[in-house]
Design a protein around this motif. Sequence first.
Motif, PDB file in Angstrom:
ATOM      1  N   THR A 152       0.841  -1.199   0.000  1.00 19.51           N
ATOM      2  CA  THR A 152       0.000   0.000   0.000  1.00 19.51           C
ATOM      3  C   THR A 152       0.873   1.245   0.000  1.00 19.51           C
ATOM      4  OG1 THR A 152      -0.080   0.189   2.416  1.00 19.51           O
ATOM      5  CG2 THR A 152      -1.724  -1.245   1.356  1.00 19.51           C
ATOM      6  N   LEU A 153       0.274   2.375  -0.332  1.00 22.63           N
ATOM      7  CA  LEU A 153       0.999   3.642  -0.304  1.00 22.63           C
ATOM      8  C   LEU A 153       1.411   3.999   1.118  1.00 22.63           C
ATOM      9  CD1 LEU A 153      -1.126   5.683  -2.864  1.00 22.63           C
ATOM     10  CD2 LEU A 153       1.256   4.961  -3.156  1.00 22.63           C
ATOM     11  N   ALA A 154       0.585   3.638   2.097  1.00 19.50           N
ATOM     12  CA  ALA A 154       0.930   3.909   3.496  1.00 19.50           C
ATOM     13  C   ALA A 154       2.192   3.146   3.896  1.00 19.50           C
ATOM     14  CB  ALA A 154      -0.234   3.530   4.406  1.00 19.50           C
ATOM     15  N   GLN A 155       2.301   1.883   3.474  1.00 21.52           N
ATOM     16  CA  GLN A 155       3.511   1.103   3.753  1.00 21.52           C
ATOM     17  C   GLN A 155       4.727   1.725   3.067  1.00 21.52           C
ATOM     18  OE1 GLN A 155       1.679  -2.712   2.403  1.00 21.52           O
ATOM     19  NE2 GLN A 155       2.807  -3.575   4.136  1.00 21.52           N
ATOM     20  N   LEU A 156       4.525   2.129   1.831  1.00 26.54           N
ATOM     21  CA  LEU A 156       5.614   2.690   1.045  1.00 26.54           C
ATOM     22  C   LEU A 156       6.107   3.999   1.649  1.00 26.54           C
ATOM     23  CD1 LEU A 156       7.144   1.896  -1.490  1.00 26.54           C
ATOM     24  CD2 LEU A 156       5.507   3.219  -2.836  1.00 26.54           C
ATOM     25  N   ALA A 157       5.188   4.795   2.168  1.00 29.15           N
ATOM     26  CA  ALA A 157       5.547   6.097   2.730  1.00 29.15           C
ATOM     27  C   ALA A 157       6.410   5.974   3.975  1.00 29.15           C
ATOM     28  CB  ALA A 157       4.289   6.891   3.049  1.00 29.15           C
ATOM     29  N   GLN A 158       6.418   4.792   4.598  1.00 36.09           N
ATOM     30  CA  GLN A 158       7.228   4.585   5.792  1.00 36.09           C
ATOM     31  C   GLN A 158       8.685   4.256   5.460  1.00 36.09           C
ATOM     32  OE1 GLN A 158       5.232   1.539   8.050  1.00 36.09           O
ATOM     33  NE2 GLN A 158       3.328   2.706   8.207  1.00 36.09           N
ATOM     34  N   ARG A 159       8.979   4.071   4.180  1.00 32.04           N
ATOM     35  CA  ARG A 159      10.336   3.707   3.745  1.00 32.04           C
ATOM     36  C   ARG A 159      10.978   4.878   3.010  1.00 32.04           C
ATOM     37  NH1 ARG A 159      11.518  -1.417   5.981  1.00 32.04           N
ATOM     38  NH2 ARG A 159       9.512  -2.488   6.199  1.00 32.04           N
ATOM     39  N   PRO A 160      12.303   5.000   3.061  1.00 34.18           N
ATOM     40  CA  PRO A 160      12.965   6.019   2.233  1.00 34.18           C
ATOM     41  C   PRO A 160      12.785   5.678   0.756  1.00 34.18           C
ATOM     42  CG  PRO A 160      14.582   4.602   3.315  1.00 34.18           C
ATOM     43  CD  PRO A 160      13.257   4.259   3.906  1.00 34.18           C
ATOM     44  N   ILE A 161      12.424   6.677  -0.031  1.00 39.34           N
ATOM     45  CA  ILE A 161      12.104   6.470  -1.445  1.00 39.34           C
ATOM     46  C   ILE A 161      13.102   7.207  -2.328  1.00 39.34           C
ATOM     47  CG2 ILE A 161      10.390   6.956  -3.248  1.00 39.34           C
ATOM     48  CD1 ILE A 161       8.229   6.592  -1.108  1.00 39.34           C
ATOM     49  N   PRO A 212       5.199  10.917   1.391  1.00 38.81           N
ATOM     50  CA  PRO A 212       6.317  10.004   1.165  1.00 38.81           C
ATOM     51  C   PRO A 212       7.637  10.603   1.654  1.00 38.81           C
ATOM     52  CG  PRO A 212       5.769  11.135  -0.872  1.00 38.81           C
ATOM     53  CD  PRO A 212       4.724  11.544   0.144  1.00 38.81           C
ATOM     54  N   ASP A 213       8.553   9.726   2.061  1.00 34.17           N
ATOM     55  CA  ASP A 213       9.880  10.146   2.493  1.00 34.17           C
ATOM     56  C   ASP A 213      10.843  10.005   1.314  1.00 34.17           C
ATOM     57  OD1 ASP A 213      12.136  10.816   3.897  1.00 34.17           O
ATOM     58  OD2 ASP A 213      12.350   8.862   4.870  1.00 34.17           O
ATOM     59  N   ILE A 214      10.786  10.983   0.417  1.00 35.51           N
ATOM     60  CA  ILE A 214      11.642  10.942  -0.776  1.00 35.51           C
ATOM     61  C   ILE A 214      13.014  11.508  -0.401  1.00 35.51           C
ATOM     62  CG2 ILE A 214      11.958  11.776  -3.138  1.00 35.51           C
ATOM     63  CD1 ILE A 214       8.909  11.789  -3.416  1.00 35.51           C
ATOM     64  N   VAL A 215      14.003  10.627  -0.362  1.00 29.63           N
ATOM     65  CA  VAL A 215      15.333  11.015   0.129  1.00 29.63           C
ATOM     66  C   VAL A 215      16.298  11.372  -0.991  1.00 29.63           C
ATOM     67  CG1 VAL A 215      15.079   9.660   2.233  1.00 29.63           C
ATOM     68  CG2 VAL A 215      16.104   8.601   0.198  1.00 29.63           C
ATOM     69  N   LEU A 216      15.998  10.933  -2.206  1.00 30.64           N
ATOM     70  CA  LEU A 216      16.901  11.201  -3.328  1.00 30.64           C
ATOM     71  C   LEU A 216      16.112  11.161  -4.624  1.00 30.64           C
ATOM     72  CD1 LEU A 216      19.908  11.553  -4.271  1.00 30.64           C
ATOM     73  CD2 LEU A 216      19.970   9.074  -4.538  1.00 30.64           C
ATOM     74  N   THR A 217      16.393  12.097  -5.525  1.00 32.74           N
ATOM     75  CA  THR A 217      15.758  12.086  -6.838  1.00 32.74           C
ATOM     76  C   THR A 217      16.826  12.185  -7.919  1.00 32.74           C
ATOM     77  OG1 THR A 217      15.485  14.497  -6.940  1.00 32.74           O
ATOM     78  CG2 THR A 217      13.677  13.219  -5.964  1.00 32.74           C
ATOM     79  N   THR A 237      21.211   2.482  -8.984  1.00 34.52           N
ATOM     80  CA  THR A 237      22.526   2.449  -8.333  1.00 34.52           C
ATOM     81  C   THR A 237      22.409   2.754  -6.847  1.00 34.52           C
ATOM     82  OG1 THR A 237      23.691   3.076 -10.357  1.00 34.52           O
ATOM     83  CG2 THR A 237      24.802   3.534  -8.264  1.00 34.52           C
ATOM     84  N   TYR A 238      21.610   3.749  -6.490  1.00 34.13           N
ATOM     85  CA  TYR A 238      21.494   4.139  -5.092  1.00 34.13           C
ATOM     86  C   TYR A 238      20.588   3.207  -4.294  1.00 34.13           C
ATOM     87  CZ  TYR A 238      24.385   8.186  -5.773  1.00 34.13           C
ATOM     88  OH  TYR A 238      25.461   8.979  -6.020  1.00 34.13           O
ATOM     89  N   VAL A 239      19.651   2.552  -4.957  1.00 32.10           N
ATOM     90  CA  VAL A 239      18.853   1.540  -4.266  1.00 32.10           C
ATOM     91  C   VAL A 239      19.756   0.386  -3.823  1.00 32.10           C
ATOM     92  CG1 VAL A 239      17.052  -0.217  -4.552  1.00 32.10           C
ATOM     93  CG2 VAL A 239      16.658   2.111  -5.363  1.00 32.10           C
ATOM     94  N   GLU A 240      20.764   0.068  -4.624  1.00 32.46           N
ATOM     95  CA  GLU A 240      21.696  -1.003  -4.263  1.00 32.46           C
ATOM     96  C   GLU A 240      22.533  -0.650  -3.041  1.00 32.46           C
ATOM     97  OE1 GLU A 240      24.054  -1.829  -7.656  1.00 32.46           O
ATOM     98  OE2 GLU A 240      22.419  -2.685  -8.843  1.00 32.46           O
ATOM     99  N   LEU A 241      22.679   0.665  -2.768  1.00 34.44           N
ATOM    100  CA  LEU A 241      23.563   1.101  -1.689  1.00 34.44           C
ATOM    101  C   LEU A 241      22.882   1.246  -0.341  1.00 34.44           C
ATOM    102  CD1 LEU A 241      25.626   3.860  -3.553  1.00 34.44           C
ATOM    103  CD2 LEU A 241      26.281   1.486  -3.090  1.00 34.44           C
ATOM    104  N   GLU A 242      21.557   1.402  -0.328  1.00 31.37           N
ATOM    105  CA  GLU A 242      20.866   1.594   0.943  1.00 31.37           C
ATOM    106  C   GLU A 242      19.513   0.886   0.898  1.00 31.37           C
ATOM    107  OE1 GLU A 242      18.376   5.312   1.421  1.00 31.37           O
ATOM    108  OE2 GLU A 242      20.166   6.133   0.471  1.00 31.37           O
ATOM    109  N   PRO A 243      18.920   0.618   2.056  1.00 36.28           N
ATOM    110  CA  PRO A 243      17.673  -0.155   2.096  1.00 36.28           C
ATOM    111  C   PRO A 243      16.445   0.682   1.760  1.00 36.28           C
ATOM    112  CG  PRO A 243      18.317   0.413   4.316  1.00 36.28           C
ATOM    113  CD  PRO A 243      19.419   0.913   3.412  1.00 36.28           C
ATOM    114  N   GLY A 244      16.531   1.473   0.720  1.00 35.94           N
ATOM    115  CA  GLY A 244      15.399   2.271   0.301  1.00 35.94           C
ATOM    116  C   GLY A 244      14.592   1.547  -0.762  1.00 35.94           C
TER     117      GLY A 244
END
Length: 317
Positions: A186-195, A219-224, A233-240
């Motif tokens: 769900t979007l609620a679950q997704l919003a709890q994770r760094p995106i 949403p917690d958008i940490v990088l665009t 590449t950045y998804v591979e580096l952190e648990p986002g």
Amino acid sequence: MNFQQLRSVREAARRGFNLTEVAEALHTSQPGVSRQIRELEDELGIEIFVRAGKRLTGLTPPGSTLLPVVERLLLEAENLRRVGQDFSASQEGRLSIAATHTQARYALPPVVRDFRVRYPKVALHLHQGSPDQVAKMLLSGAADIGVATEALAGFDGLVTLPCYRWTHVLVLPPAHPLLNETAPITLAQLAQRPIITYDLGFTGRSHIDTAFARAGVRPDIVLTAMGADVIKTYVELEPGVGIIAAIAFDPERDRQLRTLDARHLFETNTTRLGLRRDAWLRGYGYEFIELFVPTLTRALVEQALRSEGPDAWGDHI
């Protein structure tokens, strides 16, 4: 009045009134550019540019009215040249394509490959940019064909045609907890994770933002980034969690990542092809379009160019 005078005016407006850059673009001298502009002003009996000493600083009101006419005249002159070439050298020339990173990287390579086989003597120029930049390249005549998901339909001088529909996917590291969920995410679950996802204005980002807003979650958008390669590449580096276009994921190439379908979360997107309404497209340009979208035959594209409004066929693919 001559075309060099018109080109001097157009380039001065395009290059921020920097006569040094104008001279370089037109392969002439700065005094030559100043002379061409002044001679045109004398002939028309108006001042086109605001001046501070010898420097140009802006357009006068008459200049602002004149500039679209100048651009139209130069475009029609280019159209005349292309008409002649279409009959005298139908297998030779150049074709300029403007596209966003996603389209240039994932959608266009097989089209470019097949086109080069058919037209080895046509120089193909591929420009990358944001959807807004793609539209502006079309309007300025720097590009013949534009391909983007967002922005193209918002410009009155363009005709846009739907190419194909696509959806987003979530990309995650192999051990990410969301992969263990049995129910749809769900979007609620997704919003709890760094995106990690696309910059504003790129590759369906507006549909991502709209979905979260409608759901009332932030949403917690940490990088665009502009392109999916950077996002992965950045998804591979952190648990986002990455959100990318489905077309941008290749199971063979992206073995360090996993995906989850996100079509239930975000609206379907439509990639569009843009053309400037009053530009002449050579025969091989129509063939490039048909290689990309087989249903967009020359007859259908010409019909769209004659229709009213920038978005002739809406989302009907």
